[in-house]
Scaffold this active site. Structure first.
Site, PDB file in Angstrom:
ATOM      1  CB  SER A  64       7.971  11.275   1.970  1.00  0.00           C
ATOM      2  OG  SER A  64       6.648  11.337   2.830  1.00  0.00           O
ATOM      3  CE1 TYR A  93      10.097   7.544   5.630  1.00  0.00           C
ATOM      4  CE2 TYR A  93       8.605   9.095   6.182  1.00  0.00           C
ATOM      5  CZ  TYR A  93       9.189   8.343   5.230  1.00  0.00           C
ATOM      6  OH  TYR A  93       8.644   8.034   4.219  1.00  0.00           O
ATOM      7  CE  LYS A  95      12.039   8.513   2.539  1.00  0.00           C
ATOM      8  NZ  LYS A  95      12.726   7.457   1.739  1.00  0.00           N
TER       9      LYS A  95
HETATM   10  C1  UD1 Z   1       2.864   9.236   7.090  1.00  0.00           C
HETATM   11  C2  UD1 Z   1       3.966  10.237   6.145  1.00  0.00           C
HETATM   12  C3  UD1 Z   1       4.262   9.827   4.950  1.00  0.00           C
HETATM   13  C4  UD1 Z   1       4.900   8.475   5.284  1.00  0.00           C
HETATM   14  C5  UD1 Z   1       4.151   7.645   5.977  1.00  0.00           C
HETATM   15  C6  UD1 Z   1       4.910   6.102   6.209  1.00  0.00           C
HETATM   16  C7  UD1 Z   1       3.132  12.604   6.657  1.00  0.00           C
HETATM   17  C8  UD1 Z   1       2.030  13.868   6.218  1.00  0.00           C
HETATM   18  N1  UD1 Z   1       2.903  11.567   6.033  1.00  0.00           N
HETATM   19  O1  UD1 Z   1       1.852   9.164   6.325  1.00  0.00           O
HETATM   20  O2  UD1 Z   1       5.070  10.753   4.222  1.00  0.00           O
HETATM   21  O3  UD1 Z   1       5.509   8.066   4.066  1.00  0.00           O
HETATM   22  O4  UD1 Z   1       3.661   7.972   6.867  1.00  0.00           O
HETATM   23  O5  UD1 Z   1       4.286   5.583   6.817  1.00  0.00           O
HETATM   24  O6  UD1 Z   1       3.887  12.786   7.716  1.00  0.00           O
HETATM   25  N2  UD1 Z   1      -4.947   6.830  11.010  1.00  0.00           N
HETATM   26  C9  UD1 Z   1      -6.121   6.537  11.807  1.00  0.00           C
HETATM   27  N3  UD1 Z   1      -5.960   5.222  12.336  1.00  0.00           N
HETATM   28  C10 UD1 Z   1      -4.990   4.345  12.137  1.00  0.00           C
HETATM   29  C11 UD1 Z   1      -3.941   4.577  11.079  1.00  0.00           C
HETATM   30  C12 UD1 Z   1      -4.056   6.007  10.656  1.00  0.00           C
HETATM   31  O7  UD1 Z   1      -6.935   7.467  12.247  1.00  0.00           O
HETATM   32  O8  UD1 Z   1      -5.079   3.383  12.693  1.00  0.00           O
HETATM   33  C13 UD1 Z   1      -5.116   8.248  10.202  1.00  0.00           C
HETATM   34  C14 UD1 Z   1      -3.679   8.852  10.705  1.00  0.00           C
HETATM   35  O9  UD1 Z   1      -3.754   9.497  11.988  1.00  0.00           O
HETATM   36  C15 UD1 Z   1      -3.758   9.931   9.718  1.00  0.00           C
HETATM   37  C16 UD1 Z   1      -4.352   9.256   8.355  1.00  0.00           C
HETATM   38  O10 UD1 Z   1      -5.027   7.915   8.944  1.00  0.00           O
HETATM   39  O11 UD1 Z   1      -4.766  11.086   9.930  1.00  0.00           O
HETATM   40  C17 UD1 Z   1      -3.017   8.442   7.536  1.00  0.00           C
HETATM   41  O12 UD1 Z   1      -2.451   7.731   8.345  1.00  0.00           O
HETATM   42  P1  UD1 Z   1      -1.095   6.949   7.743  1.00  0.00           P
HETATM   43  O13 UD1 Z   1      -1.805   5.968   6.661  1.00  0.00           O
HETATM   44  O14 UD1 Z   1      -0.307   6.411   8.761  1.00  0.00           O
HETATM   45  O15 UD1 Z   1      -0.195   8.012   7.023  1.00  0.00           O
HETATM   46  P2  UD1 Z   1       0.397   9.246   7.205  1.00  0.00           P
HETATM   47  O16 UD1 Z   1       0.665   9.427   8.698  1.00  0.00           O
HETATM   48  O17 UD1 Z   1      -0.409  10.586   6.439  1.00  0.00           O
END
Ligand code: UD1
Length: 338
Positions: free
Chosen positions: A126, A151, A155
């Site tokens: 990841s 997590y 990795k």
């Molecule tokens: C993270 C990890 C990724 C991992 C994944 C597993 C990092 C950079 N990425 O992804 O490697 O495989 O988790 O689950 O650490 N968001 C909202 N509202 C929500 C959900 C998400 O605003 O309800 C935002 C988050 O704050 C983030 C973006 O959407 O800014 C993407 O979030 P998400 O889909 O959870 O992925 P990552 O956190 O990037």
């Protein structure tokens, strides 16, 4: 026909990889205990493939059961190891569970591979290993010691375990793939992401909100130093990601001698949370009610991939864009019965 073991093959990325393996002429063999997936994924795969894929319901940390399942398959060409826990928040609450499952299952699998003389491994890693990178786009050479969650550290440790094992057993070839943010679904709508309970990832939450299953999306902060204030990620269509696993196997086939390489899998472009929400509304003609909430602990501000190595070495690139992925995610959401 080359058999390829796919641990976690009933999961989100695993199931799409099973489709791509089958299309490329491999025989995928799923090993999955369905702890974070469902039987209906196998039904979806059957609908796409025309027959049910080979399947063993086995926990990959159970060495005896795993060894028995693999031995029963006879000659096996390679292993794609997806089976792992992946919820960043849960890993903060239960680190021991994450270290035991993620590192334990890889260690057990490596021993089984040595035992059965299986020579090729693709390991599911990841971009979380980079934490917040100092330079963007982030290349494979960036420091991988600031993974920011248990997590993420599993990795980092798993990648090191693969490197150490390749060093000890030069007949083992390994490719480690660092995924950015996989989203979307198979265009047929037969398989896709099946989050358990309330989704923690953005796109499944957006899709459930558009479907009326959630009242509103909470955007985790709009005060970041980005053009619209929301975090930026590299969202990659799961079918592009799946195809890269097949390329990795083919690439290892063509290499003589020991091989242990890491590749980024992303589009090379960053999109903000707001762009994803607006893009979803636009491409699908639906509303996604949202509100701005506080920042989420541990979130990195911006991360997107330098994809030159996977382009140049693997000869792989994306065929789909963000709009395709958001359309397919909605198509999948609509196919799910409430
Ligand atoms: C993270 C990890 C990724 C991992 C994944 C597993 C990092 C950079 N990425 O992804 O490697 O495989 O988790 O689950 O650490 N968001 C909202 N509202 C929500 C959900 C998400 O605003 O309800 C935002 C988050 O704050 C983030 C973006 O959407 O800014 C993407 O979030 P998400 O889909 O959870 O992925 P990552 O956190 O990037």
């Amino acid at each position: 026909m080359k058999k390829v073991i796919v641990t976690g093959g009933a999961g989100f990325i695993g199931s799409h990889t099973v489709v791509e393996l089958n299309a490329a002429g491999y025989v995928p063999v799923i090993i999955d205990d369905l702890r974070n997936s469902e039987e209906r994924v196998l039904e979806g795969l059957e609908a796409i493939l025309g027959s049910r894929p080979r399947f063993h319901r086995v926990d990959c940390t159970d060495a005896a059961a795993l060894g028995k399942a693999i031995a029963g398959e006879g000659a096996v060409h390679g292993v794609i190891h997806f089976a792992a826990d992946k919820a960043v928040g849960e890993s903060v609450e239960h680190p021991a569970k994450y270290y035991r499952n993620n590192i334990g299952s890889l260690a057990v699998m490596l021993e089984a591979m040595i035992d059965r003389r299986i020579g090729q491994l693709v390991f599911s890693s990841s971009c979380t290993v980079y934490g917040q990178p100092a330079a963007l786009p982030v290349a494979e050479t960036a420091s991988d010691r600031d993974a920011s969650s248990p997590y993420g550290y599993t990795k980092v440790v798993c990648e090191q375990l693969v490197r150490d094992q390749c060093q000890a057993a030069p007949s083992l070839k390994a490719v480690m793939l660092r995924y950015f943010n996989p989203i979307g679904a198979h265009p047929s709508g037969r398989i896709g992401e099946l989050p358990r309970g309330v989704p923690s990832n953005l796109v499944p939450f957006v899709a459930q909100t558009a479907a009326g299953l959630r009242a509103q999306l909470l955007i985790n902060g709009d005060d970041y130093a980005t053009p619209d204030g929301t975090c930026i990620r590299d969202y990659i269509h799961v079918m592009d990601l799946a195809r890269a696993h097949v390329r990795a196997l083919q690439w290892m086939d063509g290499r003589a001698g020991s091989t242990c390489e890491v590749f980024n899998l992303g589009t090379g472009r960053g999109n903000s949370v707001m762009e994803v929400v607006k893009g979803f509304e636009d491409v699908n003609g639906v509303k996604v009610p949202y509100a701005i909430g506080p920042r989420r602990a541990g979130d990195v501000e911006v991360v997107y991939a330098d994809t030159r190595k996977s382009h140049d070495v693997l000869g792989w690139s994306c065929h789909h864009d963000l709009r395709d992925a958001l359309r397919d995610a909605w198509n999948w959401q609509r196919s799910l019965k409430p």
